[in-house]
Design a protein around this motif. Structure first.
Motif, PDB file in Angstrom:
ATOM      1  N   VAL A   1      -5.052   3.647  11.796  1.00 14.00           N
ATOM      2  CA  VAL A   1      -3.927   3.915  10.481  1.00 14.00           C
ATOM      3  C   VAL A   1      -2.638   3.661  11.197  1.00 14.00           C
ATOM      4  N   GLU A   2      -2.244   4.206  12.299  1.00 15.16           N
ATOM      5  CA  GLU A   2      -0.937   4.108  12.942  1.00 15.16           C
ATOM      6  C   GLU A   2      -0.565   2.709  13.310  1.00 15.16           C
TER       7      GLU A   2
ATOM      8  N   ARG B   1      -4.971 -11.827   3.431  1.00 12.33           N
ATOM      9  CA  ARG B   1      -4.199 -12.252   4.261  1.00 12.33           C
ATOM     10  C   ARG B   1      -4.236 -11.571   5.543  1.00 12.33           C
ATOM     11  N   VAL B   2      -4.903 -12.421   6.533  1.00 14.70           N
ATOM     12  CA  VAL B   2      -5.281 -11.896   7.907  1.00 14.70           C
ATOM     13  C   VAL B   2      -4.140 -11.915   8.810  1.00 14.70           C
ATOM     14  N   ILE B   3      -3.479 -10.727   9.288  1.00 16.19           N
ATOM     15  CA  ILE B   3      -2.403 -10.959   9.825  1.00 16.19           C
ATOM     16  C   ILE B   3      -2.766 -11.655  11.301  1.00 16.19           C
ATOM     17  N   GLU B   4      -1.596 -12.641  11.716  1.00 16.03           N
ATOM     18  CA  GLU B   4      -1.794 -13.442  12.844  1.00 16.03           C
ATOM     19  C   GLU B   4      -1.912 -12.521  14.201  1.00 16.03           C
TER      20      GLU B   4
ATOM     21  N   GLY C   1       2.014  -3.691   8.994  1.00 20.83           N
ATOM     22  CA  GLY C   1       2.212  -3.663   7.659  1.00 20.83           C
ATOM     23  C   GLY C   1       0.821  -4.358   6.977  1.00 20.83           C
ATOM     24  N   ALA C   2      -0.317  -3.603   7.606  1.00 25.07           N
ATOM     25  CA  ALA C   2      -1.546  -4.096   7.168  1.00 25.07           C
ATOM     26  C   ALA C   2      -2.072  -2.933   6.176  1.00 25.07           C
ATOM     27  N   GLU C   3      -2.812  -3.607   4.928  1.00 21.93           N
ATOM     28  CA  GLU C   3      -3.303  -2.351   4.163  1.00 21.93           C
ATOM     29  C   GLU C   3      -4.697  -1.790   4.756  1.00 21.93           C
ATOM     30  N   TYR C   4      -5.192  -2.787   5.452  1.00 19.38           N
ATOM     31  CA  TYR C   4      -6.655  -2.544   6.052  1.00 19.38           C
ATOM     32  C   TYR C   4      -6.698  -2.905   7.499  1.00 19.38           C
TER      33      TYR C   4
ATOM     34  N   VAL D   1      -5.170  -7.780   6.243  1.00 26.54           N
ATOM     35  CA  VAL D   1      -5.766  -7.174   7.107  1.00 26.54           C
ATOM     36  C   VAL D   1      -5.616  -7.556   8.546  1.00 26.54           C
ATOM     37  N   ALA D   2      -5.561  -6.449   9.437  1.00 25.03           N
ATOM     38  CA  ALA D   2      -5.646  -6.749  10.802  1.00 25.03           C
ATOM     39  C   ALA D   2      -6.766  -6.404  11.477  1.00 25.03           C
ATOM     40  N   ILE D   3      -7.423  -7.441  12.082  1.00 22.39           N
ATOM     41  CA  ILE D   3      -8.420  -7.644  12.829  1.00 22.39           C
ATOM     42  C   ILE D   3      -8.327  -7.406  14.277  1.00 22.39           C
TER      43      ILE D   3
END
Length: 203
Positions: free
Chosen positions: A83-84, A55-58, A90-93, A22-24
């Motif tokens: 989404v883009e 897995r939180v993307i840095e 490389g995140a699913e969410y 996930v990208a926050i």
């Protein structure tokens, strides 16, 4: 009595393969100070990391993509742009959110956008009467967004403090702050990138 010490991890730890990424992105501030929205996003990010469910993307990786693609974080609030962005990192969410101030109250809204389907997979909103309640809201939202029971405590804090990373002065450094976002203090100051702080018990 056990104490907590802060361990600075300079490299990104390998995450379990079965954990969705996930990208926050940075939270949007509506009718309130951007610093409040930044603090809410950081606390939520830390709480979600501590659940071990994602897995939180840095943030360093997110910042690189934003810079390379000339994207604006404040524009990442609609499903198509999220989404883009999710595909690029490389995140699913992609988690997008906002903090809205109105008449002395604060409303925190968070949505998980499914990168594959471009739909909001999950959304939560909570309103509090004052700024001091925002950290507790973040803990509840993190529990709800990851499907975990809310225990009323924060796994991310060390004695009422939160460790976080921030890109300031052209570099990633480690900071600590009280659970309510006050008393920020910088712990690192060097030419290398410092990120992924974690607390550990000390006998």
């Amino acid at each position: 009595m056990r104490r907590l010490s802060l361990v600075l991890l300079i490299t990104v730890a390998a995450a379990a393969a079965d954990q969705p990424a996930v990208a926050i992105v940075e939270f949007e501030a509506k009718n309130c100070d951007q610093g409040i929205a930044d603090a809410v996003g950081e606390i939520l990010r830390t709480e979600i990391i501590d659940t071990g469910k994602f897995r939180v993307i840095e943030r360093a990786q997110l910042e690189r993509v934003i810079e390379e693609q000339s994207l604006q974080v404040s524009g990442l609030i609609d499903s198509s742009t999220a989404v883009e962005f999710g595909k690029l990192v490389g995140a699913e969410y992609v988690a997008v959110g906002s903090v809205t101030g109105l008449g002395g109250t604060f409303t925190v809204s968070v949505r998980y956008i499914n990168v594959e389907t471009a739909e909001a997979a999950l959304g939560k909103t909570e309103t509090v009467n004052n700024e001091d309640e925002l950290p507790e809201v973040c803990r509840r939202l993190a529990a709800e967004l990851t499907g975990l029971p809310y225990s009323g405590t924060s796994a991310s804090s060390g004695g009422g403090r939160i460790a976080f990373q921030a890109f300031r002065g052209g570099n990633w450094e480690i900071f600590v702050m009280d659970a309510d976002g006050s008393n920020q203090r910088q712990l690192t100051n060097n030419s290398s990138w410092d990120y992924e702080p974690a607390w550990r018990p000390v006998e």
